[in-house]
Design an enzyme around this catalytic site. Sequence first.
Site: not given
Length: 518
Positions: A195, A162, A244
Site C-alpha cells: 500500500d 499490510d 487491487r
Amino acid sequence: MTKTAAARLTAAGATLALAGALGVTALWTHDAHAATGSATGFATQNGGTTGGAGGETVRATTGTQIHAALCDRAASDTPIVIEVEGTINHGNTSKVSGSSCNTADDVIELKEISNVTLVGIGAGALFDQLGIHIRDSSNIIIQNVHVRNVKKSGSPTSNGGDAIGMEKDVSNVWVDHVTLEASGGEDDGYDALFDMKNNTRYVTLSYSILRNSGRGGLVGSSDSDTGNGPVTYHHNLYQNIDSRAPLLRAGTAHTYNNHFVGITKSGINSRVGAQVKVDHNYFEDSKDVLGTFYTDKGGDWEVDGNIFDNVTWSSPGSDNNPAGPNPTSTTTVAIPYSYDLDDASCVPNLLAATAGANKGNQVSDGSCTPQNPDPTDPTEPTPDPEPTDPEPTDPPTGTNLSIGAGSDGSSKASGTSYGDVRDGDMSSFWSPSGSTGRISVKWGSDTTVSSINVREAADAVGNIGSWRVVNNDTGAVLATGSGAGVITFPATTLRKINFEITGSTGTPKVAELETYGG
C-alpha cells in the site's frame, strides 16, 4: 571487500558491548553487503534511490536487532545496510529507542529515517506475521525478503494488516525480489500486500510475488488522497488476488512485464483521474483485469503489447467501466526513464524463474533470459535465429499434432475462434483483434515439434508479415521470418508453441496452424 570469518568475529566482538547496552543479542558488522543491482522505474527519478549504499553493513537475525541497527547510527540519515537472515516475528521484535530512530513493538518500523537498505541473505529472511511500515522516510531499498500473513484483526496483529505499507511523506522506495502473501481476505483478518498512502512518491516494485490475498495493494487511501505516485510495477507475479492489483487513485503508474493469474474480481483499477501505462503484461485466467471499478470517478490507461489469455469481462455500468473485451488506449502516458521490455509471451516462464525472494535476484535484460544483475563476466545475449522465408508449397509429412490439441491466443476478432486453427477446416479461421497477435497450440504432455505449417484463409493470403515462433515453456525463439507457410526448426520438446505475428500487410487470418514432430 568482504571480511574473512576471523575479521567478522573481531567486528562482532567490537559491537557486543553495544548490543548488551541495547538489551539485544550481538550484531555482526562487515563492509560488503548482499544487495544487488540498481533501482529501476520511477524510483530512479527525483534524485534516485540508493538505500544504504556507502554505509556500514550490519547483520541482524531478529526484529529487535534491525531496530537496534537503525538506532545506533550517528544520525537518522546515516547510510546503513541491514542484512537479515532467519525468522523475524512478534517474539523477537521489540521497540528500541535512540536519537536516530523511531521504532515500535511488533512491526519493523522504518519511520523518520533515510538511506537504508534492508536485504535478506543466506538461508533467507522471513517476516512471519510481521509487517514492514515505512513512514515519513526516504531513499529506502527492501530486497530479497519474504513477508507473510500480516493481520489487522485477530491475533497477532501488525502494521494494520499490510505486508509492506507506506504512508505520510515517503519518497524514493525500491522494493525488489520480495514475496508478499496472505492466507485470505479481510474476513480472515488480512488487509493489503503493498500500500501507498498520504504523499508516497517515486516507488518501484519489481521482480516480486504477491499472492493469496483479497487485496494486492492501493495508491491512495481515499478519493481525497490524490498526492501519491508516480509508481512502477514491473516483472511481478500477481497470483490468486481478489482485487487491487493495484487500485490507483490519481497519480501516474507504469505496469510492465507483469503476470496476472487468478484475479477473481478486478485487477488494475484506474480511478479518480489516474493514468496508467499497461505495457506487455500477461493476463491469464482472470476477470476484469483493467478498467475503472466500483466508482463513477474514472481513470485512464494506455495499453500496448499485452496478452489476454482466458480473461472475462463484466458489462459496463454506472460504477463499472471495464477496458475489455478489446482493450484500447484512452490516454498517452509519458515514461521518463529507459527500461528493457520483454515480450509478453515469455513473461510467465521468465517470472517463474526470477520473481520473489530467494531466487538469486536474477533479472532480464529484455531478451526473456534470466541473468544475474551486474555480472562479472557479461556475455552477449543469444541472438534470435536468422530470419527465414517459409516455403508454402511444400507441406511437411506425418501426423498433424494440432488435431486434438488445445489452443489459445492473445486476442481474437469477433466471429473467430482459437479452435479454428486446429479443426482441419480451411473455411474457418482465427484472426487477432488488431494487426498483430499470438496464436498457440498446446498439449497436456510433452510433445516434440520440429515444424509448423501456417495456412492463411483464402481471402487473406499474403497478409501475414513478420513473425516469431516461440517455445512458450521457456520463452526461447525457435524461428523468425515473414510470410505464411512451412517453418522448420530444431526438434523441440514442449507443451505449448506460439506463433506470434509481429507485422502484417492486412488483417491476418490463420485458417490452420499445423504442427509436426521430428
